[in-house]
Design an enzyme around this catalytic site. Structure first.
Site, PDB file in Angstrom:
ATOM      1  N   CYS A  90      33.755  40.295  48.684  1.00  0.00           N
ATOM      2  CA  CYS A  90      34.476  41.512  48.349  1.00  0.00           C
ATOM      3  C   CYS A  90      33.599  42.738  48.642  1.00  0.00           C
ATOM      4  O   CYS A  90      33.342  43.051  49.789  1.00  0.00           O
ATOM      5  CB  CYS A  90      34.956  41.450  46.904  1.00  0.00           C
ATOM      6  SG  CYS A  90      36.262  42.637  46.501  1.00  0.00           S
ATOM      7  N   HIS A 118      37.605  35.825  46.316  1.00  0.00           N
ATOM      8  CA  HIS A 118      36.502  35.474  45.427  1.00  0.00           C
ATOM      9  C   HIS A 118      36.424  33.965  45.178  1.00  0.00           C
ATOM     10  O   HIS A 118      37.081  33.447  44.267  1.00  0.00           O
ATOM     11  CB  HIS A 118      36.683  36.175  44.076  1.00  0.00           C
ATOM     12  CG  HIS A 118      36.448  37.647  44.101  1.00  0.00           C
ATOM     13  ND1 HIS A 118      35.239  38.215  43.739  1.00  0.00           N
ATOM     14  CD2 HIS A 118      37.256  38.683  44.437  1.00  0.00           C
ATOM     15  CE1 HIS A 118      35.323  39.527  43.845  1.00  0.00           C
ATOM     16  NE2 HIS A 118      36.531  39.844  44.277  1.00  0.00           N
ATOM     17  N   GLU A 174      33.975  32.402  43.782  1.00  0.00           N
ATOM     18  CA  GLU A 174      33.337  32.147  42.484  1.00  0.00           C
ATOM     19  C   GLU A 174      34.332  32.170  41.341  1.00  0.00           C
ATOM     20  O   GLU A 174      34.079  31.606  40.263  1.00  0.00           O
ATOM     21  CB  GLU A 174      32.205  33.163  42.245  1.00  0.00           C
ATOM     22  CG  GLU A 174      32.621  34.533  41.737  1.00  0.00           C
ATOM     23  CD  GLU A 174      33.170  35.457  42.816  1.00  0.00           C
ATOM     24  OE1 GLU A 174      33.393  36.648  42.523  1.00  0.00           O
ATOM     25  OE2 GLU A 174      33.374  34.992  43.950  1.00  0.00           O
TER      26      GLU A 174
END
Length: 231
Positions: free
Chosen positions: A86, A203, A205
């Site tokens: 990002c 994302h 994660e």
């Protein structure tokens, strides 16, 4: 394998990232303040999401001048791994480690959603845990995520197979309807020619912890560990 997560003023995904590498992967992890310069003990540098320097001027434009970035450039030059997620992807384009730029979303709205992505290559460390053309789902949250590059750069990316992820439909179709932000060629993530640098807007994660019910992002990190095990 030791991970280092860079912390800029305004980073807000750094702790999420560190939780994945230190707790879920059980790998040594160091939080690195942007004014530090020593990356000698780090194998994988991660530039996390957030709003570095409040995104004043332009996303990632100020972070590129942080003292740590010269060390990140050297780290990348040595062929070591760099992952920008990002805002981290935006920083990588600003500093020139990846081509192109991230512009305002097509509809000029901040997007917070979960979207399907198509995996374009599996012969690189980042995606070796997936099957080619796998459809995965990852969260995304950004206001400036529309990937843009000039015609020649875009052609080079495609010709060199540097596009790793594309926004797609649930069935894997690449079209405007499945493009959340207007990115050219539905590009969601790219690598450099050598393959050691990955930048992506979604994302991974945030889709790695089984407790959250979504783990499609974990294979990106596990691919790096598998590479170490083979080595």
């Amino acid at each position: 394998m030791k991970f280092g997560t860079i912390v800029f003023p305004g980073s807000n995904c750094d702790r999420d990232m560190a939780m994945v590498t230190s707790q879920l992967l059980n790998q040594p992890t160091r939080m690195i303040w942007h004014q530090d310069t020593d990356l000698s003990d780090i194998d994988v540098v991660i530039l996390p999401g957030g709003f570095s320097y409040g995104d004043y001027l332009r996303c990632g434009a100020i972070a590129r001048f942080s003292p740590i970035m010269n060390s990140v450039l050297e780290h990348a030059k040595q062929g070591k791994f760099v992952l920008g997620i990002c805002n981290g992807f935006q920083v990588l384009t600003e500093v020139g480690l990846l081509p192109g730029a991230l512009a305002r979303n097509r509809d000029l709205h901040f997007i917070c959603d979960r979207v399907p992505l198509r995996v374009e290559r599996t012969d690189v460390s980042w995606t070796q845990g997936y099957g080619k053309r796998d459809i995965i789902t990852l969260p995304l949250a950004h206001g400036e995520g529309r990937y843009y590059a000039d015609e020649n750069t875009l052609k080079a990316l495609e010709d060199n197979g540097q596009v790793l992820f594309r926004y797609c439909s649930a069935m894997g179709e690449i079209d405007d309807a499945s493009n959340p932000n207007g990115s050219l060629n539905n590009i969601a993530g790219i690598i450099n020619k050598q393959g050691n640098i990955l930048g992506m807007m979604p994302h991974p994660e945030r889709a790695s912890d089984p407790v959250l019910g979504e783990t499609d992002g974990m294979k990106i990190f596990e691919g790096l560990l598998a590479l170490t095990a083979m080595g």
